[in-house]
Design an enzyme around this catalytic site. Sequence first.
Site, mmCIF file in Angstrom:
data_model
loop_
_atom_site.group_PDB
_atom_site.id
_atom_site.type_symbol
_atom_site.label_atom_id
_atom_site.label_comp_id
_atom_site.label_asym_id
_atom_site.label_seq_id
_atom_site.Cartn_x
_atom_site.Cartn_y
_atom_site.Cartn_z
ATOM 1 N NE ARG A 180 -2.840 -0.751 2.814
ATOM 2 C CZ ARG A 180 -4.022 -1.302 3.021
ATOM 3 N NH1 ARG A 180 -5.075 -0.536 3.171
ATOM 4 N NH2 ARG A 180 -4.153 -2.594 3.122
ATOM 5 C CB THR A 181 3.342 2.645 2.362
ATOM 6 O OG1 THR A 181 2.483 2.336 3.451
ATOM 7 C CG2 THR A 181 3.982 3.974 2.612
ATOM 8 N NE ARG B 50 7.261 1.152 5.458
ATOM 9 C CZ ARG B 50 5.988 0.777 5.398
ATOM 10 N NH1 ARG B 50 5.682 -0.503 5.324
ATOM 11 N NH2 ARG B 50 5.042 1.679 5.399
ATOM 12 C CE LYS C 159 29.976 -8.888 12.093
ATOM 13 N NZ LYS C 159 31.028 -9.662 12.700
ATOM 14 C CG HIS D 29 3.990 5.228 8.486
ATOM 15 N ND1 HIS D 29 4.318 5.934 7.349
ATOM 16 C CD2 HIS D 29 3.298 4.146 8.057
ATOM 17 C CE1 HIS D 29 3.851 5.294 6.279
ATOM 18 N NE2 HIS D 29 3.229 4.206 6.688
#
Lengths: 307, 424
Positions: A58-59, A108, A86, A136
Site C-alpha cells: 500500500r504505502t 521505509r 555485515k 510513519h
Amino acid sequence: MSFKRKDLLGIEDLSPEEIYFILDTAKSFRQILDRSIKKVPTLRGKTVANLFFEPSTRTRISFELAAKRLNADVVSFSSSTSSVVKGESLLDTVKNIMAMRVDCFILRHPTPGAPHILAKNLPISVINAGDGSHEHPTQALLDLYTIREKRGKFKDLQVVIIGDIAHSRVARSDIWALSKLGAKVRICGPPTLIPPQIEKMGVKVFYSVKEAIRGVDVVMMLRIQKERQNKCFFPSLREYREFFSLNEERLGLAKSGAMLMHPGPVNRGIELPVSLVDGKRSVILNQVTNGIAVRMAVLYLLLGRKR
Amino acid sequence: MSLLVKGGRLVDPASGTDEIMDIFIEGEKILKIGKNINLPAKKIIDATGSVVIPGLIDMHTHLRDPGREDEETIRSGTLAAARGGFTTICCMPNTSPVIDDPSLVHYILRRAEKEGVIEVLPIASITKNEEGKVLSEMGRLRRAGAVSFSDDGKWVSDAHLMRRALEYVKMLDLPLISHCEDDDLSKDGVINEGFFSTVLGLPGIPREAEEIAVFRDICLTRLARSSLHIAHISTVNSLNLVREAKKRGIKVTCEVTPHHFTLSEELVRSFDTNTKVNPPLRDKDDVRAMQEGLKDGSIEVIATDHAPHSPEEKELGYTLAPFGIIGLETALGLVIKELIKPGILTLSKAIAKLTVNPARILNLDRGRIREEGLANLAIFNLNEEWKVKKEDFLSLSKNSPFVGWTLPGKVKWTIFKGKVVYQC
C-alpha cells in the site's frame, strides 16, 4: 506560512502550523484524483527513488502514484532486510543511487532513525515512509486529513487507538499529530503491548476496550502481528480476539456516528470482523485515497518549490 | 638512561603526596623523589605547571587482537592508552578466539612485549569460550599471567556455575569481574528502557536487567565467601545494592565508565550509534548517582570499557550496530571536566580511582610513585584544554560520542618504565 524543510522525518518535530499547511496543500491535490485526467506537471523533471527495505504494498504504491500524478519519474527498490549482511551500509547503497542524480528518497526501513541518518548525510530530500516502530508521518497526515474531512476540526475530539501500540509507528505518529492539534488520545491494548511511560506523550492508557471506547469520536484499530503471540506478548490469537478485537457491540459504545479507521492491511476477522471493515462506519478506503493526496502534498512541498 | 622530571606537582594518592617534587629515574625505576634534585640526567623534562601522577591503569579495555585487528591491535590500543596517560591496561577476553587458554594469554603478553608501548595485562574468561558452561582453567591461566577473570560482554547466567567460579577463584586470591546483565530480560534491547525508548520505537533495556544480575552475584559472593568486582555499573539501584553489600561486609567492588558519569539517554535522539553502548546510557538521576557513588567511595574504580568498532559496523543503524564506545583517550579529560572541576572529587581521590584502587583490587604492584618502584608516570596540564577530534585518535576505531567536545587536562608526557612513550 511557508514550508522550509528539506525532509519529512516525523510528526514529533512538526508545528501545528506546518501540519495544517500540509493538510491544506493536500486538499488542493485531492480534487485532482477525482478528475478523469489525474495528472499535473508540477514535478516534471524530478526523480523520486522509493527505497523499501521492508515488505509493503500500500504505502509503496501510494507514494509511487503520488509522484506519478505530479509528473515525477519514479524508481522503486525493494529488498528484505534479511539480506542485510555485515558491512553493508545503507548510506553506501543510497549514495550510489544518489550519484544517479535523483532528487528525493522515500525510505521505509526496519531500523528507527535510518531516514534521519540519510537526511543528515545527504543534500537531497528524505521522506520517512516508516522507520521501525518509530514514526510513519505520512500515515498520520492522511489519518488527520480523513478525520478533518469528516469532522472538520480536532479540538477536543476523542480518539482511541486500539492494539499493539508498542510496535506501532502509526500509533506514535498519530499520537503526536492528534495531540498537537488538540484532540484527546486514548490508547488501549494488553499491558504487554503498551510501552513504558507513554502517558508522557499525553495519552490516557486503557486495558479494557469497553472503557476505552466509551464516548469516542474516532476508533482507530491497529494490525496485530500474529508472530507476537510466540514472544509472550499475549497467549493466543483466540484470547486476543476475545479481549481486544472490535465488534458491533463494542463499537456501539462509541459516539453515534463514530468513525472507524485502520492503517491497513487489516487482519480480517482478528482485530476487525469483515462486517465492520466494509460497514458504514468504516473510512478505511477513504484513508487509502487520501493517502495519495497527502503524499502529493509532501512531495510538492519538499521538491516543488525553490528552497 | 636517566631521566629527570623537574618542577611538577606530584600527586600520588597512595602516599597522600601532593606537592612540587622532582623525580629522578634511572633505567626502569624511580631512583629518587625529592625537592630540587640536582643529579645529572641524560634527559630532563620540565614539568613546571603540570601535574605528575602514577601512570593510569585501565582495568577494563577491549583490544580486538586476536580476531578483529582492523578495529584495534595491541599496538594501536597501547598507543591510544599512552596518549590518554595510561601505562597499564587490562584487556578483556572476548576476542576471537576468547582468551580461555594459557597459550592465548602468552600470545597477548608476547605481542604486547613486542609491539606495545605500555603494559597489557590479560583478563581471561571465567568459562570456556565465554559460553557459561564449563570453567576455564583459571589456575593455569593465572600462572600464564592472567590478572583476573571475566566473561565480559556476557553474564554467567548459570547460578551454580558462577557460585563454583567464585569459590574456585579464592585460591588464586583474585576477584571475578562480572558483566551484570540478565539477558533474558535485556533481550533485544538497544537503549535504556523508558520514555525515550517509547518515543523512538527502539527496544529498551530495563535497569532491572542489570540490577537483578548485581543482586544475584552479590548473593553468590556472600555464599562463596569470595570477592567480586562489578564491571560498568550504571543505575541507582545497582549502586545501592553494592552499598548495602559493603555494609554487610561482603567483598564487592565496582567500576563506572566516564560515559556513564557524564552522558544521559536523551543523546540517543540523534540516532548516532556512537551513543549505543552496553549498559546503555541511563537518565540524569543515574548519572548523578554515579557521581555520588564516586564521591562517597562506593565506586572505587573508573574504567573505560574502551570498545573499538569499525565505522562499517557502526553505520548499520541503531538496532544492528554493535554496542561500544572508545574511551582511553578521553577518560582523563572527562574525569577532570565532570568530576574534579565541579568539586565532586579532589584531584587525588579521582586519580586514586584510576591508579592505586584498581591496582589493589587486582593485587598489582602498580599505581603509585615511590622510590625503587617502576617509573610509570603521566604528566598533564590540569587546565590546558584540547579539542577531541576524530582524526587525532590513535585508536584504530573512532567510535566516540565525545568528538567535538573540548576537554581539560591535556596529557603532555606518558612515561613507561622510564621511557617516554607519548609526548604531545
